[in-house]
Scaffold this active site. Structure first.
Site, PDB file in Angstrom:
ATOM      1  NE  ARG A 189      -4.281  -1.977   2.611  1.00 44.28           N
ATOM      2  CZ  ARG A 189      -3.000  -1.850   3.150  1.00 44.28           C
ATOM      3  NH1 ARG A 189      -2.166  -2.286   2.738  1.00 44.28           N
ATOM      4  NH2 ARG A 189      -2.913  -0.839   4.263  1.00 44.28           N
ATOM      5  N   GLY A 208       0.961  -1.230  -0.134  1.00 40.11           N
ATOM      6  CA  GLY A 208       0.175  -0.254   0.024  1.00 40.11           C
ATOM      7  C   GLY A 208       0.896   1.226   0.120  1.00 40.11           C
ATOM      8  CG  ASP A 227       1.975  -0.368  10.642  1.00 42.18           C
ATOM      9  OD1 ASP A 227       0.791  -0.119  10.286  1.00 42.18           O
ATOM     10  OD2 ASP A 227       2.817   0.139   9.973  1.00 42.18           O
TER      11      ASP A 227
END
Ligand code: S3P
Length: 429
Positions: free
Chosen positions: A121, A93, A312
């Site tokens: 996404r 991404g 994350d």
């Protein structure tokens, strides 16, 4: 690949995790449009960075490695050449969103595509502001493939509606090609690697509190020699593993400690973790050694600005929460639903298989601890950070844990299981 994880009797020793994915991707992209040759020392070699490297090669940059150093021969701001085929971002991404910005202002058209996972996404978060700059990017139902015609861009003032370094970075890369200033306000600070590298390259970028302004850079970008810090997000798995294992004493060497990335460190400390940090260096990015030992954790609530600083790390944070005394709550983290997998639902479903008391919320999750986890067959769901977090859970579980689809760790940390085996040899079979 099925990965078997057995309970670890103890965890000790030191580890130096691989280079930072975010910094490596940015170094590859920015190095390719700089004047002259840039060197990325200790760069990360993984699926995501390979995708970025291959694409910049297709666009004309000369990129090769010499041992642990990546040599990037930049073509200058206007020196890239069109690729003959769609540019394949694999599952990265970061690569796709940042490239959308970099390619928006070129004098040629490009198509960005990716794996089925990446095609799901959301991309409109970057194409919408880029189109306000004049980019005319079209997508398929808000997702890849992205058709980027290449256009004359104009700078805009934009307030980020989502705390996202990828959106910010896409706009800064586009801003290098725009007429007039690009001003970005970020209500919540996100990772600032793009700004740091652009500053080192001589871009006319100013940062004041939450406002970033980029002026046109007529002289172009200077090449740089950059030592890539190790990835805090990879170190995070060992950090949590040592905290929750009853017999652990680990040293993590030369960890990247950019304050926009270290929210997990603050969260674990607030939970009572025994962590000591010793600063080692600060050349472009702060770096330090971390000593971490078995800890008695207490539950906390995580929300607000800290979420972006540990975005994350929530898969492994959820594992830590299963071992903390009390109710740990994560909120303001709806972004977890659009990462490599839906991490809120995934964590709830997979950790429950191991006996965790975890419930989903629209914007996070709630964990009641401590619980004795038990080994189970769990699924990585094609998500590297889920695979590694489940491995950490397996280290302290009773019985064997089998992680299906564990090969996805190669997205950011191809040698994860080898490094884990060094610290806890009997655990990785
Ligand atoms: C990244 C930013 C974050 C993060 C991702 C890498 C980056 O995404 O989750 O793994 O390198 O800029 P968002 O910008 O979508 O928050």
């Amino acid at each position: 690949m099925n990965q078997l994880i057995c309970p670890a009797q103890s965890m000790s020793g030191w580890v130096r995790v691989p280079g930072d994915r975010s910094v490596t991707v940015r170094g590859v992209l920015l190095g390719s449009i700089a004047d002259g040759t840039s060197r990325l020392m200790d760069y990360l070699d993984c699926d995501d960075t390979r995708a970025a490297i291959h694409i910049m090669q297709q666009l004309g940059a000369g990129i090769r490695n010499e041992g642990h150093t990546l040599i990037v021969e930049g073509r200058g701001l206007r020196g890239l050449t069109p690729a003959s085929a769609p540019l394949y971002c694999d599952s990265s991404g970061t690569t796709m969103r940042l490239l959308a910005g970099l390619l928006a202002g070129q004098s040629f058209a490009s198509v960005l595509d990716g794996s089925p996972q990446l095609r799901r996404r959301p991309m409109r978060r970057v194409t919408e502001p880029l189109n306000r700059m004049g980019a005319s990017i079209s997508d398929r139902d808000g997702c890849a493939p992205l058709h980027i015609p290449g256009a004359m861009l104009r700078g805009i003032s934009y307030t980020l509606p989502i705390a996202s370094a990828q959106i910010k970075s896409a706009l800064l890369l586009a801003g290098l090609y725009a007429q007039g200033n690009t001003a970005i306000e970020e209500p919540i600070l996100t990772r600032d690697h793009t700004e740091r590298i652009m500053e080192l390259m001589g871009a006319h970028i100013q940062r004041r509190a939450n406002l970033i302004t980029l002026d046109p850079t007529p002289g172009g970008l200077a090449s740089i020699d950059l030592t890539v810090p190790t990835d805090f997000s990879s170190a995070a798995f060992f950090l949590v593993a040592a905290c929750i294992h009853p017999q652990a004493d680990l040293r993590l060497k030369q960890v990247g400690l950019n304050p926009t990335r270290t929210g997990l460190l603050d969260a674990l400390r607030a939970m009572g973790a025994r962590i000591e940090v010793e600063s080692v260096d600060d050349a472009g990015e702060p770096i330090g050694d971390i000593a971490v030992r078995s800890s008695a954790l207490r539950a906390i609530t995580v929300g607000g600005e800290r979420v972006a600083r540990m975005i994350d790390e929530f898969p492994v944070f959820a594992v830590a929460a299963t071992q903390a005394q009390g109710v740990t709550t994560v909120r303001d983290a709806e972004e977890l639903r659009v990462k490599e997998s839906n991490r809120i639902d995934g964590l709830v479903e997979e950790l429950r298989k191991m006996g965790a008391h975890i419930d989903a919320a629209p914007d996070g999750f709630v964990v009641e601890g401590p619980t004795h986890l038990r080994g189970a067959v769990v699924d990585a769901r094609g998500d590297h950070r889920m695979a590694m977090a489940l491995a950490v859970a397996g280290l302290i579980a009773h019985g064997e844990t089998i992680i299906t689809g564990a090969e996805c760790v190669s997205k950011t940390y191809p040698d994860f299981f080898r490094d884990l085996a060094r610290l806890a040899p009997e655990a990785v079979q």
